[in-house]
Enzyme design. Sequence first.
Site, short mmCIF file in Angstrom:
data_model
loop_
_atom_site.label_atom_id
_atom_site.label_comp_id
_atom_site.label_asym_id
_atom_site.label_seq_id
_atom_site.Cartn_x
_atom_site.Cartn_y
_atom_site.Cartn_z
N ASP A 290 0.81 -1.22 0.00
CA ASP A 290 0.00 0.00 0.00
C ASP A 290 0.84 1.27 0.00
O ASP A 290 2.07 1.21 0.14
CB ASP A 290 -0.96 0.00 1.21
CG ASP A 290 -0.26 -0.40 2.51
OD1 ASP A 290 0.97 -0.29 2.59
OD2 ASP A 290 -0.95 -0.81 3.45
N ASN B 191 -7.22 -2.87 14.54
CA ASN B 191 -8.59 -3.16 14.12
C ASN B 191 -8.66 -4.36 13.17
O ASN B 191 -9.69 -4.61 12.56
CB ASN B 191 -9.22 -1.92 13.47
CG ASN B 191 -8.47 -1.47 12.22
OD1 ASN B 191 -7.56 -2.15 11.75
ND2 ASN B 191 -8.85 -0.33 11.68
N HIS C 71 -6.93 -4.69 10.38
CA HIS C 71 -6.68 -4.42 8.95
C HIS C 71 -5.42 -5.13 8.49
O HIS C 71 -4.47 -5.33 9.27
CB HIS C 71 -6.68 -2.92 8.62
CG HIS C 71 -5.49 -2.14 9.07
ND1 HIS C 71 -5.53 -0.79 9.26
CD2 HIS C 71 -4.21 -2.50 9.34
CE1 HIS C 71 -4.35 -0.35 9.62
NE2 HIS C 71 -3.53 -1.38 9.69
N GLU D 62 -9.58 -1.98 5.65
CA GLU D 62 -10.14 -1.61 6.95
C GLU D 62 -11.42 -2.41 7.23
O GLU D 62 -12.01 -2.98 6.30
CB GLU D 62 -10.45 -0.11 6.95
CG GLU D 62 -9.25 0.79 6.66
CD GLU D 62 -8.32 0.96 7.86
OE1 GLU D 62 -8.21 0.04 8.68
OE2 GLU D 62 -7.69 2.03 7.96
P1 PGA Z 1 2.62 -1.39 12.72
O1 PGA Z 1 1.44 -1.32 11.66
O2 PGA Z 1 3.55 -2.46 12.25
O3 PGA Z 1 3.23 -0.04 12.68
O4 PGA Z 1 1.99 -1.73 14.03
C1 PGA Z 1 0.90 -2.49 11.17
C2 PGA Z 1 -0.30 -2.19 10.31
O5 PGA Z 1 -1.01 -1.20 10.60
O6 PGA Z 1 -0.56 -2.95 9.37
#
Ligand code: PGA
Length: 249
Positions: free
Chosen positions: A67, A135, A137, A142
């Site tokens: 992404d 959450n 995702h 999302e």
């Molecule tokens: P993080 O993010 O590794 O910074 O916790 C993971 C994500 O949001 O996919």
Amino acid sequence: MQIFKYKDYEEMSKAAAAFVIREMIKKPDLILGLATGDTPIRLYQNLIKAYQDYIISFKEVKTFNLDEYVGIDANNPQSYHYFMDNHLFKHIDILPENINIPANDPDDMEKSAEEYNKKMFGNQRDLQILGIGKNGHIGFNEPGTQLGNMTFIVKLDEETRIDNSRFFGSLEEVPTHAITMGIKNIMYSKKILLLASGKSKAKAIYKTAYGPVNDITPSSILQLHPDVTIIVDEDAASLLNMEGNFLEF
Ligand code: PGA
């Protein structure tokens, strides 16, 4: 689905690196899906070390990132283009033409998404690395996402924007939209490696493993993939019903 638990972030990152290195040695022209965020940073450092020690080479490897934010320039330190360059690409022997990250041209996002899908077509990923949001995702899919989506433009969840505001000056500076591989693209990878570290991820990991498969926790769809490995530290595993360090479903 297999879940491996390690003591802490250091140990899980070493295990994740060993996993990726094994795949790269088996198939030097690996097609590798990459993730950004805090979680894979130590994994990338371990891969850089393995490259410096002549254990692996990225000369034939192709990468596809999950992404990118919409509307911030690739040279902006908050962009995922910049992140990948800084944390991995500039330290290894990957060929620039083998690096793929969704383009974030705000004027024609639909075209960017279409082009990214086209690039992935015929380049089935051998291994997709994933982080996970609190959450649930994966990529920027999302809660409430369409499970049949290919690469698309997503409006970011408020929780995601708040989580990611730690990298920006303020919440207002966090982009409202991103371009992301859809669940369908993620599920199309031959193998998936999901990493999670810390207590804040424990609920999402619990739901990924035991929860109903639905769009409310996008990561729960991974229960339907035939080859998923989850590597977690003790904190992220704290809600799992684990006697030893290994679970298999
Ligand atoms: P993080 O993010 O590794 O910074 O916790 C993971 C994500 O949001 O996919």
